[in-house]
Design an enzyme around this catalytic site. Structure first.
Site, PDB file in Angstrom:
ATOM      1  N   HIS A  33       3.646   6.536  -7.016  1.00 12.76           N
ATOM      2  CA  HIS A  33       2.865   7.670  -7.536  1.00 12.76           C
ATOM      3  C   HIS A  33       3.780   8.895  -7.614  1.00 12.76           C
ATOM      4  O   HIS A  33       3.761   9.655  -8.591  1.00 12.76           O
ATOM      5  CB  HIS A  33       1.680   7.934  -6.607  1.00 12.76           C
ATOM      6  CG  HIS A  33       0.627   8.822  -7.191  1.00 12.76           C
ATOM      7  ND1 HIS A  33      -0.511   9.183  -6.496  1.00 12.76           N
ATOM      8  CD2 HIS A  33       0.515   9.431  -8.396  1.00 12.76           C
ATOM      9  CE1 HIS A  33      -1.255   9.977  -7.243  1.00 12.76           C
ATOM     10  NE2 HIS A  33      -0.652  10.143  -8.403  1.00 12.76           N
TER      11      HIS A  33
ATOM     12  N   HIS B 263       1.930   4.637  -2.891  1.00 16.79           N
ATOM     13  CA  HIS B 263       2.101   6.091  -2.763  1.00 16.79           C
ATOM     14  C   HIS B 263       3.459   6.518  -3.303  1.00 16.79           C
ATOM     15  O   HIS B 263       3.583   7.520  -4.021  1.00 16.79           O
ATOM     16  CB  HIS B 263       1.999   6.505  -1.294  1.00 16.79           C
ATOM     17  CG  HIS B 263       0.611   6.502  -0.739  1.00 16.79           C
ATOM     18  ND1 HIS B 263      -0.439   7.152  -1.350  1.00 16.79           N
ATOM     19  CD2 HIS B 263       0.104   5.935   0.394  1.00 16.79           C
ATOM     20  CE1 HIS B 263      -1.536   6.994  -0.630  1.00 16.79           C
ATOM     21  NE2 HIS B 263      -1.235   6.259   0.428  1.00 16.79           N
TER      22      HIS B 263
ATOM     23  N   HIS C 285       0.836  -1.208   0.000  1.00 14.20           N
ATOM     24  CA  HIS C 285       0.000   0.000   0.000  1.00 14.20           C
ATOM     25  C   HIS C 285       0.869   1.255   0.000  1.00 14.20           C
ATOM     26  O   HIS C 285       0.695   2.150  -0.848  1.00 14.20           O
ATOM     27  CB  HIS C 285      -0.912  -0.019   1.226  1.00 14.20           C
ATOM     28  CG  HIS C 285      -1.780   1.185   1.380  1.00 14.20           C
ATOM     29  ND1 HIS C 285      -3.120   1.193   1.070  1.00 14.20           N
ATOM     30  CD2 HIS C 285      -1.491   2.447   1.820  1.00 14.20           C
ATOM     31  CE1 HIS C 285      -3.619   2.404   1.300  1.00 14.20           C
ATOM     32  NE2 HIS C 285      -2.649   3.182   1.764  1.00 14.20           N
ATOM     33  N   GLU C 286       1.797   1.328   0.945  1.00 17.64           N
ATOM     34  CA  GLU C 286       2.631   2.527   1.052  1.00 17.64           C
ATOM     35  C   GLU C 286       3.556   2.678  -0.160  1.00 17.64           C
ATOM     36  O   GLU C 286       3.833   3.794  -0.598  1.00 17.64           O
ATOM     37  CB  GLU C 286       3.448   2.496   2.345  1.00 17.64           C
ATOM     38  CG  GLU C 286       2.621   2.492   3.625  1.00 17.64           C
ATOM     39  CD  GLU C 286       1.667   3.677   3.734  1.00 17.64           C
ATOM     40  OE1 GLU C 286       1.954   4.756   3.162  1.00 17.64           O
ATOM     41  OE2 GLU C 286       0.619   3.528   4.388  1.00 17.64           O
TER      42      GLU C 286
END
Length: 703
Positions: free
Chosen positions: A492, A489, A485-486
């Protein structure tokens, strides 16, 4: 004297010994597990680098070799701000004006964002204190700039000139409009007296935000004598007291979870007062600058646009309630002698994952296959196949990191070269926030000054166990999912190539920012991805597909409960940031919990005081639901057939990741899905996630 003959004899003796002892040979062979360089780096203990002559500042910033360096960095940034302010107010109407604004933003953010991270993560209190002062100082300057008449006038003249606007490219026009939006929500249109009041409220909110954020992570303490002796080992000691800094939701001990729940969530009167004052200030500021509520102010520019649209998700509660009833009925059918209400309450209140251990999905069974190095190997393989990107471990210089166990990754594209850096602060340490986070330290942008692209720098902060003498760091399935999940980020930030720092990477609409990270959770639970890296750290054996299937099905068992919990959080957030209720935040929580979650409120608890997302996601916590819906649609339409499809990976980067906030979020979603979704589509996407076969799962598990 060493000789070649002696070496050959020694080698021959070793070989004869191993042949005679085949079991030892087999054990030796099994323990040879090959990792990529990045996997090997994360499965090895870090080597402390000693260099008496080299001394870098934090993140390579020369000034930050000591806490006092923050004051130096802040003064330099403010001096440059003065110079750029003059240029921005006097530049000719056109792209140069927007570039000046972005340079202003970039210069301040480079100091403020770095300080924002250090104030919560650095183990040295002197660094944390210096960083906090810098955050307040820079934040005050930003609020003053947001109400600077001359600065706003320069931008307004540009946007009011149709010919000048027509000559701007779409990204420049979007960034100019976003800067103007910042002026508007800060009260630039007010008279001098009211504008000063708005600035004063902004500055006050900076202090309240910081006070609440720090307080929400502070442990509660209780006398040791009040806790059974055998449980003391699970908590930190403080003389005759013990500290409880979390819910211990994954513990199999019912009493331990109950104690942690009641003590950790026990109300703190000072923090309660801080939260209520914070909410009053937010409402007052929103009214002052012309909005009905703080929620209306916060949601302008997002995918939802208004609180009314975000609240459409809350009707989803009625549909997920059916899953609650289905689960109650199934459990009663399978085990009629147990009290359904007690079992169900225990399942949800105390952490349903603990109860699911009964069905052979104990996290410790998975952990040997999920060493940290293996998971980093998996991420490296995934990014290589989707985007042509590699993660390369790079030793940080002396003084560059804030803790010896922080790792540094260079992100390198096969044709574009170096894209940026990710600092991995993965391991637990005292006083470190127990929350997985992504921090932007420096945003990417095209630098007119250097003629090069300014590479982004980010930090991923987790709280993983340290490796031991006999084993590397082993992750539970939940930890592995959080890592993916992290890293969503982080990628991105890395894969964006925006012209302006103001809209780089995760600096986009809040209800779009979680899409890339939630999408990574789908990759983390797909066997075609997991099979590429999940290997036993001792034997090298792959994680069986049946175990992955069971894990994925177990997540669906309480999928509706998890979603209703998110709806409750989002509804509470909206009510807090709506019109004043003239009652305590605890009374509001109790009502919202009974309405949207269906479980009774526990007396003498104040869960809202641990809801730190109220600071960063104030009035926008619904974003997790919106982002999950979008991620679900992207996964099912674009990746479910082949999660390693390079063409789809390139399309995903081109349509969504590359733009940061430089493009309307709904246009990015439309470009990826090749259709424009409605709110009903989003709700349908969430509902479609909640279709488990409960009977098959429970019967198969119990058999």
């Amino acid at each position: 004297t060493f000789s070649l003959r002696n070496f050959r004899m020694s080698a021959r003796k070793c070989l004869v010994y191993l042949v005679k002892h085949r079991k030892l040979w087999a054990h030796f062979r099994r323990n040879v597990t090959t990792w990529s360089p990045v996997g090997a780096a994360f499965n090895a203990k870090p080597h402390r680098r000693l260099d008496l002559f080299e001394k870098n500042g934090l993140f390579g910033v020369p000034e930050l070799t000591c806490p006092a360096g923050f004051q130096v960095a802040s003064k330099t940034a403010l001096k440059n701000t003065e110079l750029l302010l003059g240029r921005a107010c006097s530049s000719s109407q056109g792209v140069e004006t927007v570039e000046c604004f972005d340079q202003l933003s970039d210069g301040l953010c480079k100091v403020a964002d770095l300080a924002d991270f250090i104030k919560v993560a650095h183990p040295d209190p002197a660094y944390r204190e210096a960083a906090e002062k810098t955050c307040i100082e820079i934040g005050t300057v930003v609020e003053n700039l947001n109400t600077d008449i001359e600065l706003c006038k320069s931008l307004k003249n540009l946007l009011d000139d149709p010919k000048a606007v027509a000559q701007l490219d779409s990204d420049t026009r979007r960034v100019a409009e976003l800067f103007m939006f910042d002026f508007e929500i800060s009260g630039i249109h007010l008279d001098d007296k009211l504008r000063k009041e708005a600035v004063s409220l902004h500055v006050k909110l900076l202090d309240l935000n910081n006070e609440f954020l720090v307080g929400s992570h502070m442990p509660n303490r209780i006398a040791k004598s009040a806790i059974p002796d055998h449980l003391h080992v699970h908590f930190a000691n403080e003389g005759s007291f013990i500290q409880i800094g979390g819910l211990h939701a994954d513990s199999p001990d019912d009493l331990l979870r109950e104690i942690a729940y009641r003590i950790y969530l026990y109300p703190n009167s000072d923090l309660m007062e801080c939260l209520e004052e914070l909410l009053k200030c937010r409402y007052k500021l929103a009214k002052l600058v012309g909005y009905e509520t703080y929620g209306h102010r916060a949601l302008k520019g997002t995918m939802a646009k208004t609180p009314a649209n975000s609240q459409l998700f809350f009707s989803f509660n009625l549909r997920t309630a059916k899953d609650f009833q289905m689960m109650r009925d199934m459990k009663k059918k399978l085990n009629p002698r147990n009290s359904v209400n007690v079992c169900f309450f225990h399942l949800l209140r105390c952490g349903w994952r603990c109860s699911l251990r009964r069905y052979n999905i104990e996290p410790s069974l998975y952990s040997p296959y999920l060493s940290l190095g293996a998971c980093m190997d998996g991420l490296n393989n995934l990014f290589s196949q989707l985007y042509g990107v590699s993660l390369m471990s790079e030793p940080p210089g002396a003084g560059e990191v804030w803790s010896d166990d922080v790792r540094k990754l260079a992100v390198v594209h096969e044709t574009e070269g170096l894209l940026g850096y990710i600092y991995c602060d993965f391991f637990h340490r005292r006083d470190k926030p127990n929350q997985d986070c992504h921090f932007t330290i420096r945003g990417g942008r095209w630098s007119q000054e250097t003629g090069q692209y300014q590479l982004p720098v980010v930090v991923l902060m987790l709280s993983l166990p340290h490796p031991t003498k006999s084993a590397p760091t082993l992750l539970t399935p939940g930890m592995m999912e959080n890592l993916f999940h992290e890293m969503g980020h982080a990628m991105h930030s890395m894969l964006g190539r925006t012209r302006y720092q103001h809209v780089t990477g995760t600096r986009c609409a809040t209800d779009f920012a979680e899409v890339p990270s939630i999408l990574m959770e789908y990759f983390a639970t797909d066997y075609r991805v997991i099979s590429q890296f999940a290997r036993h750290y001792e034997t090298g054996q792959p994680l069986p597909q049946s175990m992955v299937a069971r894990l994925c099905e177990s997540k669906k068992v309480c999928g509706a409960a998890d979603t209703q919990l998110q709806i409750f959080y989002a509804a509470l957030d909206q009510i807090y940031h709506g019109k004043p209720q003239n009652r305590s935040t605890t009374d509001i929580l109790k009502e919202m919990q009974e309405k949207f979650y269906g479980l009774p409120y526990t007396p003498n608890t104040a869960w809202q005081l641990r809801f730190s997302h109220l600071i960063g996601y104030g009035a926008k916590y619904y974003s997790y639901l919106m982002s999950r819906a979008v991620a679900s649609m992207v996964w099912k339409q674009c990746f479910v057939q082949d999660p390693l499809n390079r063409d789809m990976g390139e399309r995903y980067r081109r349509e969504m990741l590359a733009h940061g906030g430089a493009k309307e979020p709904m246009l990015m979603v439309e470009g990826m899905l090749q259709r424009r979704p409605t709110i009903e589509d989003f709700v349908d996407a969430l509902v479609s996630e909640l279709n488990p076969n409960f009977e098959t799962f429970f019967l198969d598990s119990e058999s």
